[in-house]
Structures are given as C-alpha cells and as structure tokens.
Design a protein around this motif. Structure first.
Motif, mmCIF file in Angstrom:
data_model
loop_
_atom_site.group_PDB
_atom_site.id
_atom_site.type_symbol
_atom_site.label_atom_id
_atom_site.label_comp_id
_atom_site.label_asym_id
_atom_site.label_seq_id
_atom_site.Cartn_x
_atom_site.Cartn_y
_atom_site.Cartn_z
ATOM 1 N N LYS A 79 0.832 -1.206 0.000
ATOM 2 C CA LYS A 79 0.000 0.000 0.000
ATOM 3 C C LYS A 79 0.864 1.254 0.000
ATOM 4 O O LYS A 79 0.492 2.271 -0.577
ATOM 5 C CB LYS A 79 -0.941 0.004 1.200
ATOM 6 N N GLU A 80 2.044 1.189 0.653
ATOM 7 C CA GLU A 80 2.958 2.334 0.652
ATOM 8 C C GLU A 80 3.348 2.717 -0.768
ATOM 9 O O GLU A 80 3.371 3.901 -1.114
ATOM 10 C CB GLU A 80 4.208 2.018 1.475
ATOM 11 N N VAL A 81 3.649 1.719 -1.597
ATOM 12 C CA VAL A 81 4.021 1.977 -2.994
ATOM 13 C C VAL A 81 2.836 2.581 -3.745
ATOM 14 O O VAL A 81 2.980 3.557 -4.483
ATOM 15 C CB VAL A 81 4.494 0.688 -3.692
ATOM 16 N N SER A 82 1.654 2.014 -3.537
ATOM 17 C CA SER A 82 0.445 2.491 -4.206
ATOM 18 C C SER A 82 0.122 3.932 -3.814
ATOM 19 O O SER A 82 -0.166 4.782 -4.670
ATOM 20 C CB SER A 82 -0.730 1.576 -3.855
ATOM 21 N N VAL A 83 0.182 4.209 -2.502
ATOM 22 C CA VAL A 83 -0.112 5.548 -1.995
ATOM 23 C C VAL A 83 0.913 6.554 -2.510
ATOM 24 O O VAL A 83 0.568 7.663 -2.931
ATOM 25 C CB VAL A 83 -0.120 5.539 -0.445
ATOM 26 N N LEU A 84 2.188 6.156 -2.523
ATOM 27 C CA LEU A 84 3.242 7.036 -3.020
ATOM 28 C C LEU A 84 3.002 7.382 -4.480
ATOM 29 O O LEU A 84 3.097 8.557 -4.879
ATOM 30 C CB LEU A 84 4.609 6.371 -2.849
ATOM 31 N N ASN A 85 2.673 6.388 -5.306
ATOM 32 C CA ASN A 85 2.438 6.646 -6.728
ATOM 33 C C ASN A 85 1.212 7.526 -6.955
ATOM 34 O O ASN A 85 1.187 8.337 -7.881
ATOM 35 C CB ASN A 85 2.292 5.315 -7.490
ATOM 36 N N THR A 86 0.208 7.372 -6.099
ATOM 37 C CA THR A 86 -0.976 8.236 -6.190
ATOM 38 C C THR A 86 -0.599 9.689 -5.922
ATOM 39 O O THR A 86 -1.036 10.600 -6.631
ATOM 40 C CB THR A 86 -2.049 7.785 -5.179
ATOM 41 N N LEU A 87 0.239 9.902 -4.904
ATOM 42 C CA LEU A 87 0.681 11.264 -4.580
ATOM 43 C C LEU A 87 1.543 11.846 -5.697
ATOM 44 O O LEU A 87 1.386 13.011 -6.077
ATOM 45 C CB LEU A 87 1.463 11.265 -3.260
ATOM 46 N N LEU A 88 2.444 11.033 -6.236
ATOM 47 C CA LEU A 88 3.308 11.513 -7.322
ATOM 48 C C LEU A 88 2.488 11.851 -8.560
ATOM 49 O O LEU A 88 2.815 12.792 -9.292
ATOM 50 C CB LEU A 88 4.376 10.462 -7.651
ATOM 51 N N ALA A 89 1.405 11.098 -8.790
ATOM 52 C CA ALA A 89 0.526 11.384 -9.932
ATOM 53 C C ALA A 89 -0.193 12.715 -9.760
ATOM 54 O O ALA A 89 -0.596 13.343 -10.739
ATOM 55 C CB ALA A 89 -0.496 10.254 -10.096
ATOM 56 N N LYS A 90 -0.330 13.158 -8.506
ATOM 57 C CA LYS A 90 -0.953 14.455 -8.233
ATOM 58 C C LYS A 90 0.056 15.597 -8.335
ATOM 59 O O LYS A 90 -0.245 16.736 -7.981
ATOM 60 C CB LYS A 90 -1.600 14.443 -6.840
ATOM 61 N N GLN A 91 1.267 15.269 -8.792
ATOM 62 C CA GLN A 91 2.307 16.281 -9.028
ATOM 63 C C GLN A 91 2.730 17.007 -7.755
ATOM 64 O O GLN A 91 3.015 18.216 -7.775
ATOM 65 C CB GLN A 91 1.833 17.312 -10.066
ATOM 66 N N VAL A 92 2.771 16.283 -6.615
ATOM 67 C CA VAL A 92 3.221 16.934 -5.377
ATOM 68 C C VAL A 92 4.663 17.398 -5.544
ATOM 69 O O VAL A 92 5.459 16.790 -6.261
ATOM 70 C CB VAL A 92 3.104 15.983 -4.159
ATOM 71 N N ASP A 93 4.998 18.495 -4.866
ATOM 72 C CA ASP A 93 6.352 19.048 -4.966
ATOM 73 C C ASP A 93 7.349 18.299 -4.088
ATOM 74 O O ASP A 93 8.561 18.388 -4.310
ATOM 75 C CB ASP A 93 6.354 20.528 -4.565
ATOM 76 N N GLY A 94 6.860 17.601 -3.095
ATOM 77 C CA GLY A 94 7.732 16.854 -2.199
ATOM 78 C C GLY A 94 6.922 15.848 -1.391
ATOM 79 O O GLY A 94 5.690 15.896 -1.373
ATOM 80 N N VAL A 95 7.628 14.941 -0.726
ATOM 81 C CA VAL A 95 6.964 13.891 0.065
ATOM 82 C C VAL A 95 7.648 13.770 1.425
ATOM 83 O O VAL A 95 8.879 13.761 1.520
ATOM 84 C CB VAL A 95 7.031 12.523 -0.656
ATOM 85 N N ILE A 96 6.836 13.695 2.480
ATOM 86 C CA ILE A 96 7.342 13.305 3.796
ATOM 87 C C ILE A 96 6.823 11.904 4.077
ATOM 88 O O ILE A 96 5.616 11.663 4.023
ATOM 89 C CB ILE A 96 6.907 14.288 4.896
ATOM 90 N N PHE A 97 7.750 11.007 4.345
ATOM 91 C CA PHE A 97 7.402 9.596 4.508
ATOM 92 C C PHE A 97 7.579 9.183 5.961
ATOM 93 O O PHE A 97 8.647 9.346 6.538
ATOM 94 C CB PHE A 97 8.304 8.743 3.611
ATOM 95 N N MET A 98 6.504 8.689 6.548
ATOM 96 C CA MET A 98 6.561 8.096 7.877
ATOM 97 C C MET A 98 6.178 6.625 7.727
ATOM 98 O O MET A 98 5.018 6.313 7.480
ATOM 99 C CB MET A 98 5.597 8.807 8.837
ATOM 100 N N GLY A 99 7.152 5.756 7.839
ATOM 101 C CA GLY A 99 6.891 4.327 7.692
ATOM 102 C C GLY A 99 7.779 3.568 8.642
ATOM 103 O O GLY A 99 8.771 4.087 9.149
ATOM 104 N N HIS A 100 7.417 2.327 8.924
ATOM 105 C CA HIS A 100 8.201 1.561 9.887
ATOM 106 C C HIS A 100 9.547 1.141 9.319
ATOM 107 O O HIS A 100 10.526 1.037 10.038
ATOM 108 C CB HIS A 100 7.394 0.350 10.363
ATOM 109 N N HIS A 101 9.604 0.916 8.013
ATOM 110 C CA HIS A 101 10.894 0.655 7.382
ATOM 111 C C HIS A 101 10.805 1.003 5.898
ATOM 112 O O HIS A 101 9.723 1.036 5.322
ATOM 113 C CB HIS A 101 11.346 -0.797 7.574
#
Length: 333
Positions: A107-129
C-alpha cells in the motif's frame, strides 16, 4: 444534478476581461486597476470560482502541495508529527495531502504513486521501514523526500529522528539500576531499522554494561496497538521478566492494564518505560515513565528540511538528530 465546473474562461467572460486579467487578480498581481479587480472578485464570488491547483501546477511546474504518508493516523505518535508538519507547511504556504498507508509495504508503494501522480512538490514519509520498492519509486520520481521518525540505513534520503540507540540504552540502564535482571524488550517488527538495529542494539549494550546476558526469550515483536499490549501479558509473565522497555505508548498502556487486571502491581512488582511520552503516558494510572521525543519538532523540522530540498538550497546534513530525554513518572521505582 452534477455541479458544473466553473473555469477561468467563465469568469473572464462574465467580467468582460481577458483570462490574463483574471489570472493576475487570482494571483495577487498589483498591475490591475482597482475597479477591474473589484469587478473580477465579485464575479469570482458569485460564480464560486476556485482556481484549479493542478492546472496551475502544470503551468508553473509547482503545485505547492506536499504528500505526507503516514502508517496510522490514529496513533498519537504519528498524529503529533503530522501536526508539526502541517504548521510549518502552512507557514511556507504549502498544502498537505495526507495519505494513510496502514504500514503495509504494497500500500505504501500504491499511496506514493498516487501522490506523485498528483504532481506533489515533495513527500514526507513516515513508515516503519524503507523497502527497496519504495526507495526505487523515490529514486525514479526525482521528487524530494524526507523521512520523519523513520531511518534510512544507507543515508540516501533526508531524515529527522532522535538517537533511538542511546535513548533505549538509557531506558534499559535505568531499569537495571533499579535492580531488574530480566528486562523485556517490546517493539514493533525487528525488520524496522529503528527497532531491529537502533533500539535493539541500545538494549543489548545496556545489558552488557550491566553485566547481564542477552536472552532472545525476552525480546517480543508486536504491532503498535492497545489490544496487542493486553495480549502480551501471559508471554511477558511466563518469560520471568520484572520490567520492560516498550517502543510504543499505546502498546505500553495495554500491557500496564493487563498487569493491573491480573493483580501485578506497577511499579512494585513490574516496571515499565515507554518511548514517546505522548498523552497516553499521562492519562494512564500509574503514569508511565517514558523517553521523551520532541514529536511536534520532528514533524516541523522534517517539513522545513523538505522546503529546503524543494527549493534546491544548500544543506550541510540531511540526517538531523534532535535531543531526547527520560521523564520519570510512576511506572518505575
């Protein structure tokens, strides 16, 4: 009936001005006559026109939005970080898109790709690993990324944390100094570098310093939930442990209540130190001794670091370590 989308063309037509003039009004450009500005603003209000952020982003190559990936929005640890992120984002005029990943690798990969498709300027990632799949997506997208409360063992991605090794070492030493010889180490999955490398190493080092033998039977992996804390009771008691260092406050409260429900007195018979010093440690009875993390600051500093990366500013160190403390409350002697 579906509401019709109002475009900049509709506003221009109604106000009898060019689309360029509408754009200047929307963007606060001073080169517009007051009477014209007033007329355009009246039309915008009447038609309820809302500028298309995506379209504006495509034109400027910036959307002024930042994607925040969070494993569990209901966990006080991550929600405290998110508050710090949001406040600094607002200060720098960025909007936040918050996405819940449930701590699931796919789901992390899926969610990340969804955000990138929205043309976000940057990403803050909070994940266990940080999985190789997620790291690969970071690399391919070229979008600036900062980890908050997460570690990249290869130091390729910017991050903001505390020194989890030293913090856990201090907590374990405090329990040893109190006379405990069997101390449980309770954390999330050991595949997470914070748990499996930093915290576990700190725990082992404290045992060695206290001349105590490391025992794998005192290491417990769990998810970060109250129910899991309750469920750990029998295993903890059967291990012979008289104290525990716990990696999550909600998990610690579950264990505390299970001990209390079964007649085990805390701290007289069993001591607990947890890791986040969140509200849970104050509203529990007894209150739980905890490592203190500047949770809000971790989020705020992560967002500030991301603004620097997005603006291509010079950065001396992308791996930022903030100070921690050990707050004694009522779950230790």
């Amino acid at each position: 009936m579906e509401k019709q989308t109002i475009t900049i063309y509709d506003v221009a037509r109604e106000a009898s001005v060019s689309m360029a003039t509408v754009s200047r009004v929307v963007n606060g450009n001073p080169n517009v006559k007051p009477a014209t500005r007033k007329k355009v603003l009246e039309v915008i209000e009447r038609l309820d026109y809302r500028p298309n952020a995506v379209a504006r982003g495509l034109a400027s190559k910036r959307t002024t939005t930042v994607g925040v990936i969070i494993p569990d929005v209901s966990n006080t640890y991550f929600s405290s970080l998110a508050r710090g992120i949001d406040d600094v984002a607002t200060m720098y005029k960025y909007n936040i898109i918050l996405a819940n990943s449930d701590g699931d690798d796919k789901k992390e990969v899926s969610v990340l790709n969804t955000l990138l498709a929205k043309q976000v300027d940057g990403v803050i990632f909070m994940g266990h690993h940080l999985t190789e799949e997620v790291r690969g997506e970071f690399s391919r997208s070229k979008t600036p990324v900062v980890l908050a409360g997460s570690i990249d063992p290869d130091n390729q991605v910017g991050s903001v944390n505390i020194d989890y090794l030293e913090a856990t070492k201090d907590a374990t030493k405090a329990l040893i100094d109190s006379g405990n010889e069997k101390i449980a180490f309770i954390s999330g999955a050991l595949i997470d570098p914070i748990n499996g490398i930093s915290r576990l190493t700190g725990y082992k080092q404290a045992l060695a310093t206290g001349n105590l033998t490391f025992n794998e039977g005192l290491v417990f992996e769990s998810d970060y939930s109250y129910k899991s804390g309750l469920a750990l009771y029998e295993r903890i008691v059967n291990s012979g442990a008289t104290a525990a260092v716990v990696a999550d406050d909600e998990l610690a409260v579950g264990l505390l209540n299970a001990l209390t429900d079964n007649g085990v007195k805390v701290p007289e018979d069993f001591e607990i130190i947890t890791s986040n010093n969140s509200l849970y440690t104050e509203i529990s009875r007894p209150r739980i001794t905890s490592i203190s993390q500047p949770l809000y600051d971790i989020g705020a500093v992560a967002m500030r670091l991301l603004t620097k990366l997005m603006n291509k500013e010079d950065i001396e160190d992308k791996s930022i370590i903030l100070p921690y403390g050990l707050i004694k409350k009522d779950s230790t002697r």
